[in-house]
Design an enzyme around this catalytic site. Sequence first.
Site, PDB file in Angstrom:
ATOM      1  N   HIS A   1       0.831  -1.208   0.000  1.00 28.53           N
ATOM      2  CA  HIS A   1       0.000   0.000   0.000  1.00 28.53           C
ATOM      3  C   HIS A   1       0.869   1.263   0.000  1.00 28.53           C
ATOM      4  O   HIS A   1       2.082   1.184  -0.152  1.00 28.53           O
ATOM      5  CB  HIS A   1      -0.995  -0.050   1.168  1.00 28.53           C
ATOM      6  CG  HIS A   1      -1.606  -1.411   1.317  1.00 28.53           C
ATOM      7  ND1 HIS A   1      -2.603  -1.866   0.496  1.00 28.53           N
ATOM      8  CD2 HIS A   1      -1.309  -2.450   2.154  1.00 28.53           C
ATOM      9  CE1 HIS A   1      -2.910  -3.115   0.842  1.00 28.53           C
ATOM     10  NE2 HIS A   1      -2.127  -3.496   1.835  1.00 28.53           N
TER      11      HIS A   1
ATOM     12  N   HIS B   1       3.154  -6.724   4.529  1.00 27.80           N
ATOM     13  CA  HIS B   1       1.776  -6.346   4.853  1.00 27.80           C
ATOM     14  C   HIS B   1       1.482  -6.639   6.312  1.00 27.80           C
ATOM     15  O   HIS B   1       2.246  -7.313   7.006  1.00 27.80           O
ATOM     16  CB  HIS B   1       0.786  -7.148   3.996  1.00 27.80           C
ATOM     17  CG  HIS B   1       0.846  -6.823   2.543  1.00 27.80           C
ATOM     18  ND1 HIS B   1      -0.047  -5.998   1.926  1.00 27.80           N
ATOM     19  CD2 HIS B   1       1.738  -7.211   1.580  1.00 27.80           C
ATOM     20  CE1 HIS B   1       0.269  -5.884   0.648  1.00 27.80           C
ATOM     21  NE2 HIS B   1       1.353  -6.610   0.407  1.00 27.80           N
TER      22      HIS B   1
ATOM     23  N   GLU C   1       2.345 -11.359   5.811  1.00 24.36           N
ATOM     24  CA  GLU C   1       1.335 -10.696   6.643  1.00 24.36           C
ATOM     25  C   GLU C   1       1.839 -10.824   8.078  1.00 24.36           C
ATOM     26  O   GLU C   1       1.809 -11.892   8.673  1.00 24.36           O
ATOM     27  CB  GLU C   1      -0.031 -11.378   6.492  1.00 24.36           C
ATOM     28  CG  GLU C   1      -0.639 -11.251   5.113  1.00 24.36           C
ATOM     29  CD  GLU C   1      -1.326  -9.900   4.892  1.00 24.36           C
ATOM     30  OE1 GLU C   1      -1.261  -9.027   5.784  1.00 24.36           O
ATOM     31  OE2 GLU C   1      -1.926  -9.733   3.815  1.00 24.36           O
TER      32      GLU C   1
END
Length: 330
Positions: free
Chosen positions: A120, A212, A294
């Site tokens: 992002h 992430h 993650e």
Amino acid sequence: MSYDESHSPAPRRRTSRTTLTIAIAALVPGAFAGWLVWQATGGSDDDGGQVRSASSPSTTGGSGGRAGSPGPEPRPSTSPSPSESPSEPARGDDGVPGDARPAPGEGPLAGRVVVIDPGHNPGNFKHTTEINKLVDIGTNRKECDTTGTAGNSGYTEAEFTADVSQRLRTLLRKEGATVKLTHENDRPWGPCVDERAEIGNKAKADAVISIHADGSAVGNRGFHVILPALVKSGGADTSEIVGPSRDLGERVAGHFVRVTGSAPSNYLGDDTGLDVRDDLGGLNLSTVPKVFVECGNMRDSKDIALLTSADWRQKAAQGMADGISSFLKR
Ligand code: ZN
């Protein structure tokens, strides 16, 4: 929209086995760390096991805050708040600010190229039109990028990934690697997921890691590494990278456990800390070994306490660096 490029839409929970695994890890840290590191390194646990004790906040999850069944993935409901938990400057693992690199061409990873993809962009929230534009991911068309998730306090995934990426870069450069980030305060939004893959491909990276944090239900805890599925469709062909990416991912998972003491995800991956997906453009379009990590669940109060800790982020970066280094030296 805020659907996350990497987040699982339907998390599953595996409470009992995870709790048992954590208990075993606390009692026999060497055995647990050894298991994953063994998987990761093909049997040469040259770093020694170092899982924390059961009293550590990072290993005591799994028992509290588990009321109810997991609902759909929560979406960030707050705008980013720069005043909350600002990213701290990257530090070396010695705690000294700065970027201690060996001379060019020196170090065990000299000549190796690593691309780090901070998931992002902090500016995506302000550019929803641009990031909602669809791009071709081989198997499908998908949003260019997403906002990512956030903790309840407003600490955003994008802030987290930027910070960990910088820490990881510092560590890898110390070993002599050439390191490139896909973005770093140099663009108002994005890149799109297809461009993120393209950056790694054009760099002819020896390894790419996309960082992430998840946005799952309360009680869902732990990290997982996402590996590319075998995909051959349109512009996507992962046949050359499925094997080496799994090798990379297993090493990263093993060292992540060892250094952070965090348990593998309790909601997917069957306690292995590994998941395989065919719906991520960043993986489908890669032609070089690549995994997503993650690091934890930003919507869980215990995981977010770790993710907002600079000390824990340094450990997370160290675990990733060790896994990548192990992969590149294999
Ligand atoms: Zn993400």
